[in-house]
Design a protein around this motif. Structure first.
Motif, PDB file in Angstrom:
ATOM      1  N   SER A 127       0.844  -1.189   0.000  1.00 32.53           N
ATOM      2  CA  SER A 127       0.000   0.000   0.000  1.00 32.53           C
ATOM      3  C   SER A 127       0.883   1.244   0.000  1.00 32.53           C
ATOM      4  CB  SER A 127      -0.906  -0.002   1.238  1.00 32.53           C
ATOM      5  OG  SER A 127      -1.728   1.150   1.256  1.00 32.53           O
ATOM      6  N   ALA A 128       0.470   2.235  -0.791  1.00 30.52           N
ATOM      7  CA  ALA A 128       1.175   3.524  -0.782  1.00 30.52           C
ATOM      8  C   ALA A 128       0.103   4.598  -0.602  1.00 30.52           C
ATOM      9  CB  ALA A 128       1.985   3.713  -2.056  1.00 30.52           C
ATOM     10  N   TYR A 129      -0.246   5.291  -1.692  1.00 29.50           N
ATOM     11  CA  TYR A 129      -1.313   6.294  -1.542  1.00 29.50           C
ATOM     12  C   TYR A 129      -2.656   5.594  -1.346  1.00 29.50           C
ATOM     13  CZ  TYR A 129      -4.863   9.750  -2.468  1.00 29.50           C
ATOM     14  OH  TYR A 129      -5.974  10.545  -2.349  1.00 29.50           O
ATOM     15  N   ARG A 130      -3.459   6.149  -0.436  1.00 27.94           N
ATOM     16  CA  ARG A 130      -4.834   5.694  -0.244  1.00 27.94           C
ATOM     17  C   ARG A 130      -5.746   6.910  -0.294  1.00 27.94           C
ATOM     18  NH1 ARG A 130      -4.252   2.901   5.349  1.00 27.94           N
ATOM     19  NH2 ARG A 130      -2.814   1.219   4.861  1.00 27.94           N
ATOM     20  N   SER A 131      -6.794   6.830  -1.055  1.00 28.11           N
ATOM     21  CA  SER A 131      -7.775   7.920  -1.078  1.00 28.11           C
ATOM     22  C   SER A 131      -8.491   7.946   0.274  1.00 28.11           C
ATOM     23  CB  SER A 131      -8.789   7.701  -2.201  1.00 28.11           C
ATOM     24  OG  SER A 131      -9.565   6.540  -1.919  1.00 28.11           O
ATOM     25  N   PRO A 132      -9.038   9.085   0.664  1.00 27.30           N
ATOM     26  CA  PRO A 132      -9.795   9.150   1.930  1.00 27.30           C
ATOM     27  C   PRO A 132     -10.925   8.121   1.979  1.00 27.30           C
ATOM     28  CG  PRO A 132      -9.337  11.367   1.141  1.00 27.30           C
ATOM     29  CD  PRO A 132      -8.894  10.421   0.048  1.00 27.30           C
ATOM     30  N   ALA A 133     -11.584   7.882   0.833  1.00 27.80           N
ATOM     31  CA  ALA A 133     -12.686   6.907   0.790  1.00 27.80           C
ATOM     32  C   ALA A 133     -12.178   5.502   1.094  1.00 27.80           C
ATOM     33  CB  ALA A 133     -13.362   6.944  -0.576  1.00 27.80           C
ATOM     34  N   THR A 134     -11.061   5.135   0.476  1.00 29.13           N
ATOM     35  CA  THR A 134     -10.473   3.811   0.714  1.00 29.13           C
ATOM     36  C   THR A 134     -10.030   3.681   2.157  1.00 29.13           C
ATOM     37  OG1 THR A 134      -9.739   3.469  -1.568  1.00 29.13           O
ATOM     38  CG2 THR A 134      -8.529   2.307   0.142  1.00 29.13           C
ATOM     39  N   ASN A 135      -9.406   4.724   2.672  1.00 28.09           N
ATOM     40  CA  ASN A 135      -8.903   4.668   4.051  1.00 28.09           C
ATOM     41  C   ASN A 135     -10.050   4.539   5.056  1.00 28.09           C
ATOM     42  OD1 ASN A 135      -6.233   5.000   5.565  1.00 28.09           O
ATOM     43  ND2 ASN A 135      -7.602   6.370   6.676  1.00 28.09           N
ATOM     44  N   ALA A 136     -11.141   5.265   4.793  1.00 28.70           N
ATOM     45  CA  ALA A 136     -12.309   5.192   5.696  1.00 28.70           C
ATOM     46  C   ALA A 136     -12.894   3.783   5.700  1.00 28.70           C
ATOM     47  CB  ALA A 136     -13.359   6.204   5.255  1.00 28.70           C
ATOM     48  N   LYS A 137     -12.937   3.166   4.537  1.00 31.17           N
ATOM     49  CA  LYS A 137     -13.466   1.796   4.423  1.00 31.17           C
ATOM     50  C   LYS A 137     -12.581   0.814   5.180  1.00 31.17           C
ATOM     51  CE  LYS A 137     -14.964  -1.542   0.929  1.00 31.17           C
ATOM     52  NZ  LYS A 137     -15.060  -1.827  -0.523  1.00 31.17           N
ATOM     53  N   LEU A 138     -11.248   0.960   5.020  1.00 32.63           N
ATOM     54  CA  LEU A 138     -10.310   0.065   5.708  1.00 32.63           C
ATOM     55  C   LEU A 138     -10.348   0.292   7.215  1.00 32.63           C
ATOM     56  CD1 LEU A 138      -7.242   0.252   3.291  1.00 32.63           C
ATOM     57  CD2 LEU A 138      -8.818  -1.673   3.580  1.00 32.63           C
ATOM     58  N   ALA A 139     -10.490   1.556   7.629  1.00 31.98           N
ATOM     59  CA  ALA A 139     -10.539   1.873   9.058  1.00 31.98           C
ATOM     60  C   ALA A 139     -11.787   1.272   9.713  1.00 31.98           C
ATOM     61  CB  ALA A 139     -10.516   3.387   9.259  1.00 31.98           C
ATOM     62  N   ALA A 140     -12.892   1.229   8.955  1.00 30.57           N
ATOM     63  CA  ALA A 140     -14.134   0.640   9.477  1.00 30.57           C
ATOM     64  C   ALA A 140     -13.996  -0.870   9.652  1.00 30.57           C
ATOM     65  CB  ALA A 140     -15.287   0.954   8.533  1.00 30.57           C
ATOM     66  N   GLN A 141     -13.187  -1.484   8.797  1.00 29.26           N
ATOM     67  CA  GLN A 141     -12.995  -2.939   8.847  1.00 29.26           C
ATOM     68  C   GLN A 141     -11.914  -3.358   9.834  1.00 29.26           C
ATOM     69  OE1 GLN A 141     -12.019  -3.770   4.783  1.00 29.26           O
ATOM     70  NE2 GLN A 141     -14.134  -3.592   4.052  1.00 29.26           N
ATOM     71  N   ASN A 142     -10.940  -2.452  10.040  1.00 30.04           N
ATOM     72  CA  ASN A 142      -9.772  -2.811  10.850  1.00 30.04           C
ATOM     73  C   ASN A 142      -9.421  -1.666  11.788  1.00 30.04           C
ATOM     74  OD1 ASN A 142      -7.249  -3.504  11.854  1.00 30.04           O
ATOM     75  ND2 ASN A 142      -6.431  -4.170   9.891  1.00 30.04           N
TER      76      ASN A 142
END
Length: 200
Positions: A127-142
């Motif tokens: 992983s390198a750049y993450r869009s805010p949308a992707t990061n929010a989704k990952l944060a909700a899962q983990n």
């Protein structure tokens, strides 16, 4: 009259010395050329290396897209925009396709890490750049994903190196005392970022 004779005598003496001076200069130049030609190959190669502009290169493989890039990202005292764009593309958010310029200091950090480890292997990128949308989704899962992750600012990367133990990569990164170093052996990657020096 005396001055005139003196000047004539001087010019006559100089004209007699001129051929001698020319011969000396010629011999000096010839000996200098011979000395250069007589240098061993190692010395001439070392001299050429000193004159050659210093360059920084990195290679990346995006494990999600299979895309690779190898680029000289810094040369002649400056970052190279075309190379930076090529790297930024490979390090984009693979889920959304969004791109953001990666912090050049992150590339400098990776370059130092590579030399610390004594390797020129390409970095395998999780992983390198993450869009805010992707990061929010990952944060909700983990719960381990920061809500304001440095990935969303183009200041972080998760990597591994073929043929190198994860613990060795972590130790080398920590020895640099630059940025953040996260160790995730269960997921098989080391996190690096350009924030303050810290580790976990």
């Amino acid at each position: 009259m005396i001055r005139s004779l003196f000047n004539q005598a001087n010019s006559s003496e100089l004209s007699e010395q001129q051929p001698e001076l020319s011969r000396r200069r010629f011999l000096r130049a010839g000996l200098g050329a011979c000395a250069v030609l007589a240098l061993p190959m190692g010395a001439s190669t070392a001299h050429a290396a000193i004159r050659r502009p210093f360059e920084k290169k990195l290679s990346f493989l995006n494990l999600h897209t299979g895309e690779r890039t190898q680029a000289t990202f810094w040369a002649n005292g400056r970052y190279i925009p075309e190379s930076m764009r090529a790297i930024n593309y490979v390090l984009r958010d693979h889920r959304t396709g969004d791109r953001r310029p990666i912090d050049p200091q992150l590339f400098d950090l990776l370059y130092l890490l590579q030399h610390k480890l004594g390797t020129k292997q390409e970095f395998h990128v999780i992983s390198a750049y993450r869009s805010p949308a992707t990061n929010a989704k990952l944060a909700a899962q983990n719960g381990g994903v920061a809500k304001n992750s440095m990935h969303t600012h183009g200041k972080a990367i998760d990597i591994r190196l073929p043929g190198r133990k994860l613990s060795d990569i972590r130790a080398a990164a920590m020895s640099l005392q630059m940025g953040g170093v996260g160790y995730y052996p269960s997921s098989n990657f080391v996190h690096l970022d350009t924030g303050n020096f810290r580790y976990w």
